[in-house]
Design an enzyme around this catalytic site. Structure first.
Site, PDB file in Angstrom:
ATOM      1  CB  THR A  63      -1.004   0.029   1.063  1.00 35.98           C
ATOM      2  OG1 THR A  63      -0.181  -0.233   2.546  1.00 35.98           O
ATOM      3  CG2 THR A  63      -1.910  -1.117   1.141  1.00 35.98           C
ATOM      4  N   GLY A  64       2.425   1.254  -0.048  1.00 33.05           N
ATOM      5  CA  GLY A  64       2.960   2.337  -0.101  1.00 33.05           C
ATOM      6  C   GLY A  64       3.150   2.756  -1.343  1.00 33.05           C
ATOM      7  CE  LYS A  65       4.199   9.683  -4.559  1.00 30.25           C
ATOM      8  NZ  LYS A  65       4.729  11.090  -4.127  1.00 30.25           N
ATOM      9  CD  GLN A  66       9.917   3.069  -4.810  1.00 29.89           C
ATOM     10  OE1 GLN A  66      10.231   2.884  -3.632  1.00 29.89           O
ATOM     11  NE2 GLN A  66      10.835   2.973  -5.822  1.00 29.89           N
ATOM     12  CD  GLU A 143      20.363   3.479  -3.984  1.00 32.24           C
ATOM     13  OE1 GLU A 143      21.131   3.321  -4.488  1.00 32.24           O
ATOM     14  OE2 GLU A 143      19.352   4.632  -4.344  1.00 32.24           O
ATOM     15  CE1 TYR A 206      16.195  -0.457 -15.893  1.00 31.57           C
ATOM     16  CE2 TYR A 206      16.623   1.752 -15.563  1.00 31.57           C
ATOM     17  CZ  TYR A 206      16.343   0.369 -15.129  1.00 31.57           C
ATOM     18  OH  TYR A 206      15.975   0.416 -13.968  1.00 31.57           O
ATOM     19  CD  GLU A 256      28.701  -1.749 -11.319  1.00 33.14           C
ATOM     20  OE1 GLU A 256      28.178  -1.455 -12.335  1.00 33.14           O
ATOM     21  OE2 GLU A 256      28.423  -1.814 -10.261  1.00 33.14           O
ATOM     22  CG  HIS A 299      26.022   0.512  -8.694  1.00 32.00           C
ATOM     23  ND1 HIS A 299      26.237  -0.398  -9.744  1.00 32.00           N
ATOM     24  CD2 HIS A 299      24.898   1.007  -8.944  1.00 32.00           C
ATOM     25  CE1 HIS A 299      25.281  -0.077 -10.964  1.00 32.00           C
ATOM     26  NE2 HIS A 299      24.493   0.633  -9.905  1.00 32.00           N
TER      27      HIS A 299
END
Length: 707
Positions: A63-66, A143, A206, A256, A299
């Site tokens: 139910t959180g925004k994100q 993160e 992406y 990386e 990162h």
């Protein structure tokens, strides 16, 4: 609740570690950190990564925004979300059931996967709750989860065979074929197709997705292993899934700096090509070839740790394994398309492997020989570092000595110039995903830069919940080649290891480094530097622990200002470094610096606006970049996932108006809301150079930097 693994602690070279990983994946037998649990092993959970249109997904933090915004988009795309969990709540949300616990969700909703959308300080508890409920696939996107929380979670994961973790610090996992998204990937870029992607970086993945879509290939399964120090799924595990995925005909590998994973992946790929009659072509990219030594490049795990290989070493290993390497992900689609059509891209191939690169050289890098970061050039052992890791809080030598004397009566003092110095450290073995004792039997005179040499570092991993045992300490003593083999030397070594590991646990250490010598049959510590995980304090560790430590800050004011704004800014050296870079995403930011260098330009900085950049963040980034008098042009390179293209564009316009910019600005905006962002730039009436193509944008930035 969990079966405790029987502890086994072998000594591991890189070669034995590679061999053990390959054996573990092929046979699901004992890993090299702990023996297998009574019924199966963590490797048995790999099939859970093969998500599809039938995968039933729940959200933790539903139910959180994100989570709400993400669930709406995923539902519209076709993901089978069946409900979610919010502690203490029941009812409905988005027309789907809300339950108070994961166990109840498992019983009533029968999910195959859970997406965890809670804050970093809540994420470890959410992951453990999902493991306890035996959810087959757990995806954690947060993160800044403290590394000790992740080490504890890995200790649990290794003792069970029901749950597979992806992340943290990951964009998640997505099946374009099955329209199943568990993460925050930008959906407009994806198309059902043939290319599997495994990536540490979200933004670079992406870019790879967009490239394969433009090439008409589309994507099958994309696994974002993430940029954390201890990811739940690593490169080899993801590759092994894509190898067997029937929808995947070609693979893109995005790595990386940080860890041994790319070298292990190279060994896996070499073995895969040797045993497969029709291997799937693999194209790769490694970000961070131009890293700032001793710095974290965005990162949490993007830095070269003690004894780890450089980006150049990873590139060389992958080339030798037969991977075709590129300098920018926009090229991956066309190269894979050509390879799938059976035409070599880089020249001649060698042997029976149709995808071997052999003597092929990467288009942008000319790197020879397998390079590894010198032992003393790691982020925590410079004599006079130009900059410091922002991941860590440090104790300097005298404070370290005081800690060791107080805890175990350890003999500490300055180096007299006599006796052989040896390395003894407690840190993290990323491949084992566990803490480890790191040792080297000698340290060359590294005080002078010209005399620094690579020293072999041996890792002795141990289970997080058990600690090192006596057998391990005896092996460590043997490897250190102590001249005194008597009980006194081993006993003093045992006391020192106990003191270091106790401090490692109590203060949530990242790397506790000591240099030791033998004196009168005992061990003496002649140098020490301790680094502790700053993420622990960011997430609410009591302040008295912070006060007990010395925070070693960078001497660059812009970097301190950037951190306060949630921006990662690293000033790069060189009088000819004249291109300011403003990028979203650590992987893309590293790659932008690398690609500019390969094309003949030089970046003045690394700057990652962060995954949740706002217009104000963009304006602040411009202000930070323009504090550097060397900057002659600003190159904005954005590929939006969580970051919105239109928001970035408004930030650029705001910076122009409020900062009175006098240097030219080159803008490339792709990804989420790219059309809106490009329209805002085009209609602004400001002197901006706007491009879709990365190479064209980079060429323009380099041209302007030379005027």
């Amino acid at each position: 609740m969990y079966q405790h693994a029987r502890h086994c602690l072998p000594v591991h070279s890189l070669q034995s570690r590679r061999a053990c990983r390959l054996q573990t994946l092929s046979s699901s037998r004992c890993s090299f950190t702990t023996c297998q649990p009574l019924h199966g092993s963590y490797a048995d959970t790999l099939p859970s990564l093969r998500i599809n249109s039938n995968t039933r997904v729940i959200f933790q933090g539903f139910t959180g925004k994100q989570a709400t915004a993400n669930a709406k988009d995923s539902l519209a795309w076709g993901t089978k979300i069946v409900g979610g969990v919010t502690p203490g709540r029941t009812g409905e949300h988005l027309g789907l059931p809300v339950l108070p616990s994961v166990r109840q969700a498992m019983e009533q909703l029968k999910p195959d996967a859970t997406a965890i959308y809670v804050a970093a300080h809540q994420a470890p508890g959410a992951i453990e709750e999902a493991i306890e409920a035996e959810v087959p696939l757990i995806v954690a996107v947060a993160e800044h989860i403290p590394v000790h929380d992740m080490l504890r979670i890995h200790s649990i994961l290794k003792t069970q065979s029901k749950s597979r973790l992806v992340g943290p610090n990951s964009p998640g996992i997505i099946s374009a074929v099955g329209k199943c998204r568990i993460g925050f990937q930008p959906l407009p870029c994806f198309s059902s197709g043939r290319v599997g992607i495994v990536a540490k970086s979200g933004t670079l993945s992406y870019e790879t997705v967009a490239s394969t879509t433009r090439a008409g290939l589309g994507q099958s399964l994309c696994i974002g292993v993430g940029g954390d120090m201890a990811p739940g799924t690593d490169l080899i595990e993801a590759l092994s899934v894509l190898e067997k995925d029937p929808d995947t005909e070609a693979i893109a590998l995005i790595g990386e700096i940080g860890g041994m994973g790319e070298l292990e992946a190279a060994a896996w790929i070499k073995e895969y090509y040797s045993r497969s009659e029709s291997p799937k072509p693999i194209v790769g990219l490694i970000a961070g070839a131009n890293e700032a030594p001793g710095r974290i490049m965005g990162h949490a795990g993007a830095f070269t740790f003690l004894g780890e290989p450089t980006a150049k070493a990873k590139i060389t290993a992958l080339e030798e394994a037969g991977v075709a390497l590129v300098n920018h992900p926009a090229k991956i689609g066309d190269i894979l398309k050509t390879k799938l059509q059976g035409t070599a891209v880089f020249g001649t191939t060698s042997g029976s492997n149709p995808f071997a690169s052999g003597t092929q050289r990467r288009q942008l890098h000319s790197m020879r020989g397998l390079e590894r970061r010198p032992l003393v050039a790691g982020p925590f052992v410079h004599k006079k570092p130009q900059h410091q890791q922002r991941r860590s809080i440090y104790l300097e030598a005298n404070q370290c000595f005081d800690e060791l004397r107080a805890r175990g009566g350890i003999n500490c003092g300055p180096y007299s110039g006599h006796d052989i110095r040896r390395l003894l450290a407690v840190g993290i073995d990323r491949s084992a995903r566990s803490p480890a004792i790191l040792v080297a039997p000698s340290i060359e005179d590294w005080m002078e830069e010209a005399q620094r040499t690579t020293a072999p570092v041996k890792s002795f991993p141990f289970d997080y919940r058990r600690g090192p045992d006596d057998l391990a300490i005896e092996r460590i003593a043997s490897h250190l080649q102590l001249s005194n083999k008597g009980d006194s030397a081993v006993d003093s070594l045992r006391r020192l290891i106990k003191s270091l590991t106790t401090l490692f646990y109590e203060r949530e250490g990242l790397l506790l480094t000591t240099h030791i010598v033998e004196r009168l049959g005992e061990i003496k510590v002649v140098h020490a530097r301790f680094a502790f995980d700053q993420a622990t304090f960011r997430n609410g560790t009591p302040s008295d622990k912070i006060k007990a430590m010395h925070v070693r800050a960078t001497d660059e004011p812009a970097e301190i200002e950037a951190e306060r704004s949630g921006i990662v800014y690293v000033k790069l050296p060189g009088a000819d470094a004249t291109i300011g870079t403003l990028v979203n995403g650590a992987g893309l930011a590293m790659n932008t610096v690398d690609a500019l260098a390969d094309a003949g330009g030089k970046a003045a900085n690394f700057l990652d606006t962060g995954g949740k950049a706002t217009s104000e963040t963009v304006k602040e980034s411009f202000r930070l970049i323009l504090q550097d008098p060397r900057v002659k042009v600003v190159f904005v390179n954005i590929f939006g996932g969580l970051t919105l293209g239109d928001m970035i564009a408004r930030g650029i316009i705001m910076a122009f108006k409020e900062l009175s910019l006098t240097v030219p600005v080159v803008v490339r905006i792709r990804g989420t809301n790219e059309e809106e962002g490009q329209k805002i730039i085009a209609e602004s009436g400001l002197p901006l150079y706007a491009f879709d193509d990365f190479e064209e944008a980079a060429a323009k930035a380099i041209e302007l930097s030379r005027k």
